[in-house]
Design a protein around this motif. Structure first.
Motif, short mmCIF file in Angstrom:
data_model
loop_
_atom_site.label_atom_id
_atom_site.label_comp_id
_atom_site.label_asym_id
_atom_site.label_seq_id
_atom_site.Cartn_x
_atom_site.Cartn_y
_atom_site.Cartn_z
N MET A 1 0.79 -1.20 0.00
CA MET A 1 0.00 0.00 0.00
C MET A 1 0.84 1.27 0.00
O MET A 1 0.70 2.10 -0.87
CB MET A 1 -0.94 -0.03 1.17
N PRO A 2 1.72 1.50 1.01
CA PRO A 2 2.40 2.80 1.01
C PRO A 2 3.33 2.97 -0.18
O PRO A 2 3.89 2.01 -0.71
CB PRO A 2 3.18 2.81 2.33
N ILE A 3 3.47 4.20 -0.59
CA ILE A 3 4.42 4.56 -1.64
C ILE A 3 5.78 4.78 -1.00
O ILE A 3 5.89 5.44 0.03
CB ILE A 3 3.97 5.84 -2.36
N ILE A 4 6.82 4.20 -1.57
CA ILE A 4 8.18 4.36 -1.08
C ILE A 4 8.84 5.47 -1.86
O ILE A 4 8.83 5.49 -3.09
CB ILE A 4 8.99 3.06 -1.23
N HIS A 5 9.44 6.39 -1.14
CA HIS A 5 10.00 7.58 -1.77
C HIS A 5 11.30 7.99 -1.10
O HIS A 5 11.32 8.21 0.11
CB HIS A 5 8.97 8.71 -1.67
N PHE A 6 12.39 8.05 -1.85
CA PHE A 6 13.63 8.62 -1.34
C PHE A 6 13.54 10.13 -1.50
O PHE A 6 13.46 10.64 -2.61
CB PHE A 6 14.85 8.07 -2.09
N ALA A 7 13.54 10.84 -0.39
CA ALA A 7 13.45 12.30 -0.44
C ALA A 7 14.78 12.90 -0.86
O ALA A 7 15.85 12.36 -0.54
CB ALA A 7 13.04 12.84 0.93
N ASN A 8 14.71 14.01 -1.57
CA ASN A 8 15.93 14.72 -1.93
C ASN A 8 16.57 15.28 -0.66
O ASN A 8 15.93 16.02 0.08
CB ASN A 8 15.62 15.86 -2.91
N SER A 9 17.81 14.93 -0.42
CA SER A 9 18.51 15.36 0.79
C SER A 9 19.71 16.20 0.40
O SER A 9 20.84 15.72 0.28
CB SER A 9 18.95 14.14 1.61
N LYS A 10 19.45 17.48 0.17
CA LYS A 10 20.50 18.37 -0.34
C LYS A 10 21.45 18.83 0.75
O LYS A 10 22.63 19.07 0.48
CB LYS A 10 19.85 19.58 -1.02
N ASN A 11 20.97 18.98 1.98
CA ASN A 11 21.81 19.51 3.05
C ASN A 11 22.61 18.39 3.72
O ASN A 11 22.37 18.01 4.85
CB ASN A 11 20.95 20.24 4.09
N GLN A 12 23.58 17.85 2.96
CA GLN A 12 24.39 16.76 3.49
C GLN A 12 25.56 17.31 4.31
O GLN A 12 26.72 17.19 3.97
CB GLN A 12 24.87 15.88 2.33
N ASN A 13 25.19 17.93 5.42
CA ASN A 13 26.17 18.41 6.38
C ASN A 13 25.61 18.20 7.77
O ASN A 13 24.42 17.88 7.93
CB ASN A 13 26.50 19.90 6.12
N SER A 14 26.45 18.34 8.79
CA SER A 14 26.01 18.03 10.15
C SER A 14 24.84 18.90 10.59
O SER A 14 23.93 18.43 11.27
CB SER A 14 27.18 18.17 11.12
#
Length: 269
Positions: A1-14
Motif C-alpha cells: 500500500m504505502p508509496i516508497i520515496h527517497f526524499a531529496n537530501s540536499k543539506n548533506q552536512n552536520s
C-alpha cells in the motif's frame, strides 16, 4: 500500500542532518494521545545524531553523504491507524536497514499518514557505506508490500520505475503526484464500504452511491464495474486495491445477502 520515496537530501552536512532529525521527530507531528510515534533502530532516537556521528568517526567516513531519508506514505483517504502505520514502518526499517542506525517517525498531522525513515549512510556493523540503485529500490518496494500484506493492508498496483537506472524511484514532484493520484481511489473505496454496510441488493447499492454523487456502471456483459466520482474521474473496480471490490466478489456478496434476507430484495436486480 504505502508509496516508497527517497526524499531529496540536499543539506548533506552536520547542521542539515541535525535539523532533519529534529523536524521528523517534532512532537506536534508525531504525538498520539500519551505517546510519540518515534522509534530508533540500532540507536536511541533521542541520541541518534551523536550515535551516528560516532559511527562515522570510528570508521573514518565523516565526509560525503551523511544520511538517507526515506518516506513511506499512505495516500489520502486510506484508512489505517497511526499505530499500525508506525508498526509497518518500523518492521520495514528493521528488515531493510538492519545494519544501520535509523530513526523512524510517523507523522499524523496531515491528511495522509506517512513515516519518515532517516538512516546513517555508514553501517555500524561493517563500516561500509549504503548505496542506493534501481534494483535496491525495487526490493524495498517488494519488502514494503510483503509487510503490508502480513498486516492485512492492501498494496498498490505495481509501480513504474524510471528507465534511467541511475535514478531512484519517484522524484519529489512524482511522489506528490502519486499520492494525489491515489487519493480519489481511497475516497471511493470508503464510499463503497459505507454503502455496502446498508445495501441489501445491487440496485440499492447503486442508489446509495448515487446519493453520494457517484455514478455506477454495472452491467452483466461488462467484466468490470466502472465508477465515476463527483469530480468526473473514472475508475474500474479492478483498480481498487482489495479483492472485495471486484465485480465477482460484490455479486457474490449480494447473492449471500439475498439468501439471508429471504428475497426481501432482488439480489441480482
Amino acid at each position: 500500500m504505502p508509496i516508497i520515496h527517497f526524499a531529496n537530501s540536499k543539506n548533506q552536512n552536520s547542521g542539515g542532518f541535525k535539523k532533519l532529525l529534529g523536524y521528523v521527530s517534532r512532537e506536534k507531528k508525531t504525538k498520539l494521545e500519551d505517546r510519540r510515534l518515534v522509534s530508533g533502530v540500532n540507536c536511541s532516537p533521542e541520541s541518534a545524531y551523536q550515535e551516528i556521528l560516532l559511527t562515522k568517526q570510528a570508521n573514518g567516513k565523516t565526509g560525503g553523504r551523511l544520511y538517507y531519508h526515506l518516506v513511506q506514505s499512505f495516500p489520502k483517504g486510506y484508512e489505517i491507524s497511526p499505530e499500525l502505520a508506525h508498526q509497518i514502518a518500523l518492521e520495514f526499517t528493521e528488515r531493510a536497514f538492519k545494519d544501520y542506525e535509523c530513526v523512524v517517525a510517523t507523522h499524523i498531522d496531515r491528511e495522509h499518514i506517512h513515516s519518515h525513515i532517516v538512516f546513517n549512510s555508514v553501517s555500524f556493523q561493517t563500516g561500509n557505506k549504503y548505496h542506493s540503485n534501481l534494483n535496491d529500490v525495487k526490493q524495498l518496494m517488494k519488502l514494503s508490500d510483503e509487510i503490508c500484506k502480513q498486516h492485512g493492508v492492501a498494496v498498490l498496483d505495481k509501480p513504474d520505475f524510471k528507465k534511467d537506472g541511475q535514478k531512484e524511484i519517484l522524484g519529489d514532484k512524482e511522489y506528490r503526484s502519486a499520492v494525489r493520484g491515489e487519493s480519489f481511489k481511497f475516497a471511493l473505496m470508503n464510499v463503497i464500504t459505507d454503502c455496502m454496510k446498508q445495501a441489501k441488493s445491487k440496485k440499492q447499492f447503486i442508489a446509495l452511491m448515487k446519493r453520494k454523487d457517484y455514478d455506477v456502471r454495472w452491467e452483466p456483459q461488462r467484466k468490470y464495474i466502472t465508477y465515476t466520482t463527483p469530480t468526473g474521474k473514472k475508475c474500474r473496480c479492478n483498480k481498487l486495491h482489495e479483492k472485495k471490490y471486484t465485480k465477482e466478489m460484490m455479486e457474490y456478496e449480494f447473492k449471500i445477502r439475498y439468501e439471508i434476507f429471504n428475497g426481501t430484495e432482488q439480489g441480482a436486480a
